[in-house]
Motif scaffolding. Structure first.
Motif: not given
Length: 305
Positions: A184-185, A275, A181, A188, A160, A154-155, A163-164
């Motif tokens: 950061k995950a 990212n 991570d 996001f 990412s 996910a990072a 996820t978004q």
């Protein structure tokens, strides 16, 4: 023109060379693009299309890279939809010379307009990660509001974006990765984070969609978490496992002008954050790809200053 080529599959990234190559010409339905920025993923060196053409003939030395942002400089016969001088970004054909070069010839349909307020570096970072996330979630995974998505890596550049986009669609997202991570995950947009090195993956419970970028044991364990009617979507090739009461779909990302336009609009209005990990020049690209530093985010090569 300058270009980065490979000739020996066994050489890996150490076999990359910056050389002079003839500038490409536009075939029917092609455009030539002056490349301002380009992307690259290490797995290109494992793709058969990097080494052979569609008839399985050797096509080395091959110019690497398939993501780009730049300016159209020439149109091939019959080309429509784009014009000379237009800013564009997109994804080049897997079996053709790529984008880690000062110019590339590619089919016009694989490009979308790049708005003037979007930097070329941003445009070049999006095609593979953005389209992979979009197609995996919406075309193959058919994600719906209220569902739970398990997003591996996910990072990373793809994770990412997954996820978004999943959060925007109304899904609950559980991200995974290494301990480093986690923040950061979450930044996001992941609702939860699973440290694959220390946490127990099975503790997440049942999910509707797994977006897999890892494969192996993690993929097999993830398949067991999918509830009835759910889907395991993967980009790491054919799987050896499927959910007991669901689907397994492996896919290769495809260029799509409409989807690229949807993605870039989300970047412009703040719904999708990029990212990018490191930006390097074409002259320094080979050293960048051979660095032993852990990659965090997308590497983008700035071909023109």
């Amino acid at each position: 023109m300058k270009a980065i080529v490979v000739t020996d599959q066994a050489g890996g990234t150490a076999g990359m060379t910056l050389v002079e190559r003839p500038e490409p010409q536009a075939a029917i339905n092609d455009v030539v693009v002056q490349v301002h920025a380009a992307g690259f993923v290490n797995t290109e060196l494992e793709w058969p299309s990097t080494w052979v053409d569609r008839a399985f003939r050797d096509r080395t030395p091959s110019i690497l890279g398939h993501e780009l942002a730049g300016v159209v400089t020439a149109l091939g016969y019959g080309t429509t939809g784009l014009s000379v001088g237009q800013r564009v970004f997109g994804l080049s054909d897997w079996h053709r010379d790529g984008t880690l070069a000062e110019y590339v010839a590619m089919e016009a349909r694989n490009l979308a307009p790049l708005p003037g307020d979007v930097d070329f570096t941003v445009g070049a970072s999006l095609p593979i990660s953005g389209l992979t996330a979009w197609q995996g979630l919406f075309q193959h995974g058919r994600v719906l509001a209220g569902q739970t998505v398990l997003a591996h890596g996910a990072a990373g550049a793809v994770g990412s974006a997954v996820t978004q986009l999943a959060r925007e669609a109304g899904a609950y997202v559980i991200g995974t990765g290494r301990a480093a991570d986690r923040q950061k995950a979450l930044d996001f947009g992941a609702n939860e984070f699973v440290d694959l090195g220390n946490d127990t993956l099975e503790d997440v419970g049942r999910v509707d969609l797994v977006f897999d970028v890892i494969g192996g044991d993690v993929q097999m364990r993830s398949a067991a978490l999918i509830r009835a009617g759910g889907t395991l979507v993967t980009v790491v090739g054919p799987t050896q496992v499927r959910p007991a009461d669901g689907l397994t779909i492996d896919f290769v990302v495809e260029a799509d002008r409409t989807q690229l336009s949807e993605i870039i609009q989300r970047v412009r209005d703040g719904r999708l954050r990029i990212n990018i990990g490191k930006v390097s020049s074409l002259d320094d690209a080979v050293a960048t790809f051979n660095s032993t530093e852990r990659r965090v985010g997308k590497i983008v090569i700035r071909v023109r200053p």
